[in-house]
Design an enzyme around this catalytic site. Structure first.
Site, PDB file in Angstrom:
ATOM      1  N   TYR A  66      21.348  65.477  81.329  1.00 17.01           N
ATOM      2  CA  TYR A  66      22.608  65.998  81.551  1.00 17.01           C
ATOM      3  C   TYR A  66      23.537  65.061  82.561  1.00 17.01           C
ATOM      4  O   TYR A  66      24.713  65.237  82.590  1.00 17.01           O
ATOM      5  CB  TYR A  66      22.677  67.575  82.043  1.00 17.01           C
ATOM      6  CG  TYR A  66      21.973  68.603  81.145  1.00 17.01           C
ATOM      7  CD1 TYR A  66      21.473  68.099  79.968  1.00 17.01           C
ATOM      8  CD2 TYR A  66      22.000  69.721  81.358  1.00 17.01           C
ATOM      9  CE1 TYR A  66      20.872  68.949  79.143  1.00 17.01           C
ATOM     10  CE2 TYR A  66      21.315  70.755  80.643  1.00 17.01           C
ATOM     11  CZ  TYR A  66      20.748  70.488  79.511  1.00 17.01           C
ATOM     12  OH  TYR A  66      20.104  70.928  78.497  1.00 17.01           O
ATOM     13  N   LYS A  87       6.842  66.504  78.911  1.00 14.82           N
ATOM     14  CA  LYS A  87       6.723  65.847  77.545  1.00 14.82           C
ATOM     15  C   LYS A  87       6.296  64.451  77.596  1.00 14.82           C
ATOM     16  O   LYS A  87       6.700  63.592  77.203  1.00 14.82           O
ATOM     17  CB  LYS A  87       8.193  65.943  76.509  1.00 14.82           C
ATOM     18  CG  LYS A  87       7.994  65.617  75.127  1.00 14.82           C
ATOM     19  CD  LYS A  87       7.462  66.632  74.330  1.00 14.82           C
ATOM     20  CE  LYS A  87       7.248  66.072  72.787  1.00 14.82           C
ATOM     21  NZ  LYS A  87       6.433  67.041  71.999  1.00 14.82           N
ATOM     22  N   ASP A 113       6.690  71.789  74.058  1.00 14.38           N
ATOM     23  CA  ASP A 113       6.744  72.409  72.813  1.00 14.38           C
ATOM     24  C   ASP A 113       5.550  73.494  72.904  1.00 14.38           C
ATOM     25  O   ASP A 113       6.055  74.791  72.251  1.00 14.38           O
ATOM     26  CB  ASP A 113       6.502  71.463  71.610  1.00 14.38           C
ATOM     27  CG  ASP A 113       5.513  70.361  71.903  1.00 14.38           C
ATOM     28  OD1 ASP A 113       5.017  70.396  73.163  1.00 14.38           O
ATOM     29  OD2 ASP A 113       5.020  69.597  70.976  1.00 14.38           O
ATOM     30  N   ASP A 132      16.520  74.468  80.893  1.00 17.57           N
ATOM     31  CA  ASP A 132      17.865  75.174  80.415  1.00 17.57           C
ATOM     32  C   ASP A 132      17.334  75.977  79.058  1.00 17.57           C
ATOM     33  O   ASP A 132      17.568  77.084  78.973  1.00 17.57           O
ATOM     34  CB  ASP A 132      18.922  74.184  79.821  1.00 17.57           C
ATOM     35  CG  ASP A 132      20.051  74.706  79.657  1.00 17.57           C
ATOM     36  OD1 ASP A 132      20.313  75.692  79.667  1.00 17.57           O
ATOM     37  OD2 ASP A 132      20.980  73.875  79.021  1.00 17.57           O
ATOM     38  N   ASP A 177      16.203  80.280  79.092  1.00 16.54           N
ATOM     39  CA  ASP A 177      16.828  81.277  78.349  1.00 16.54           C
ATOM     40  C   ASP A 177      16.130  82.003  77.309  1.00 16.54           C
ATOM     41  O   ASP A 177      16.104  83.186  77.146  1.00 16.54           O
ATOM     42  CB  ASP A 177      17.863  80.569  77.460  1.00 16.54           C
ATOM     43  CG  ASP A 177      19.171  80.559  78.156  1.00 16.54           C
ATOM     44  OD1 ASP A 177      19.475  80.737  79.529  1.00 16.54           O
ATOM     45  OD2 ASP A 177      20.222  80.259  77.439  1.00 16.54           O
TER      46      ASP A 177
END
Ligand code: NAD
Length: 357
Positions: free
Chosen positions: A138, A188, A220, A244, A248
């Site tokens: 980001y 990851k 994942d 993020d 959520d």
């Protein structure tokens, strides 16, 4: 104990009003907070032409903690990017160095039917997701859209320094210590070198926290496990982008966006506390918004910035009590319960606090 109060836009002033009343009700317990209110987001654009005005910056920097409602609204969506309310939010996070975002996902037994998952999968759910908030793809450079070989390419850079990983790892180990001492780090590493470094540094930091059991999971799989068997987790830590998405996802397991608080902390324990939901323009000004996520954010403030564990637990206990009494705002309403508005819910929490005294 200085608190900068930022009601923001939409339902922000309504829900923050109730949270402030709850904090004031704690005065009898010796919790004396000095509160000053300032503008952030769309209301600041309207008043000062800047979503994070100088006066707000000054108050926020001088405070020990910031209590925020929410920012944004359709009225501001067409403004130039630097004047959008979200810029105010990113601005204050960056300005205050709030690198650690703590998001609990707790399912209250009384609200088990609000989840889209089967009650047996989620009843008793109590996870804390720690998301790194100021690094990763980001913020990484280079970034942008440019032309290469006659076509446009979009570029972002995933980057973490060892010190950035180490400090978020420390916050997570400490948070795990206050809970059931299990930490799952999500990365990851099978594909991304940046997250191989993440895994290496978190593993190394574990040596300083031998009492916390560390495990690792690929993102994942973590996304899958969160809906398959979320109760296997206690504290999860991950980078900005994965966090993020996962936070959520985790919050949706509880099915009640109006119930979930969050904290964003700097290195010294200063924090910005806010509900995870937005400014809900569709119900703003109607007195029907659920103030509990914001009230629970004050409990996080008492715990993480002011070290007032007993007061934090009392606020959380009062929230549980009003749910047990059957009080529900419209967003969590079920047949047979008593529907109440924002103010009435705040009144009930304060009454429960007093009754518990
Ligand atoms: P939202 O979270 O504001 O609302 C989503 C839905 O949940 C709406 O139906 C809303 O009525 C409901 N809801 C949210 N909070 C509630 C509460 N406390 N009580 C009862 N119902 C509640 O998300 P959105 O509609 O996507 O965004 C609205 C605005 O909020 C946008 O401008 C967005 O940019 C902004 N936003 C701000 C923040 C923040 O300030 N941290 C976070 C997310 C979105």
């Amino acid at each position: 104990m200085k608190v900068c109060v930022l009601p923001g836009d939409g339902i922000g002033p309504e829900i923050v009003g109730e949270a402030v009343r709850v904090l004031e009700a704690l005065r009898g317990d010796g919790i004396r907070l000095e509160m000053e209110t300032a503008l952030l987001g769309g209301c600041a654009v309207d008043a000062a032409g800047d979503p994070y005005p100088e006066e707000t910056r000054r108050l926020a920097r001088a405070a020990d903690a910031v209590l925020l409602g929410a920012v944004g609204g359709p009225r501001y969506d067409t403004l130039p990017r630097e004047q959008r309310p979200e810029r105010g939010l990113l601005g204050i996070r960056k300005d205050l160095g709030l690198f650690a975002n703590l998001r609990p996902a707790v399912l209250y037994p009384e609200l088990a039917n609000a989840s889209s998952l089967k009650p047996e999968v989620v009843v008793g759910l109590d996870i804390l997701i720690v998301r790194e908030l100021t690094g990763d793809i980001y913020f990484g450079e280079p970034r942008g859209i440019e032309t290469r070989g006659g076509e446009r390419v979009g570029i972002n850079t995933m980057i973490y320094s060892e010190s950035e990983i180490r400090r978020i790892a420390r916050v997570s180990f400490e948070a795990a210590r206050k809970r059931s001492r299990r930490l799952c780090s999500v990365d990851k590493m099978n594909v991304l070198e940046c997250t191989q470094l993440w895994r290496d540094v978190v593993t190394d930091e574990a040596k300083n926290h031998p009492d916390v059991e560390l495990s690792h999971m690929l993102v994942d799989n973590a996304a899958m496990q969160l809906v398959r068997n979320p109760k296997q987790f206690d504290v999860m830590v991950t980078g900005n982008m994965f966090g993020d998405i996962l936070s959520d996802e985790a919050s949706m397991l509880t099915g009640s966006i109006g119930m979930l608080p969050s904290a964003s902390l700097d290195e010294k324990g200063k924090g910005l506390y806010e509900p995870i939901h937005g400014s809900a323009p569709d119900i703003a000004g109607q007195g029907v918004a659920n103030p509990l996520a914001t009230i629970l954010s004050t409990a996080m403030m008492l715990r993480y910035t002011f070290g007032q564990e007993a007061a934090a637990a009392r606020v959380e206990g009062a929230v549980k009590q009003v749910l047990r009494q059957g009080l529900r705002t419209a967003d969590i309403f079920e047949a047979g319960m008593k529907k109440v508005g924002t103010r009435e819910m705040g009144d009930a929490v304060i009454a429960a606090l007093r009754a518990a005294n």
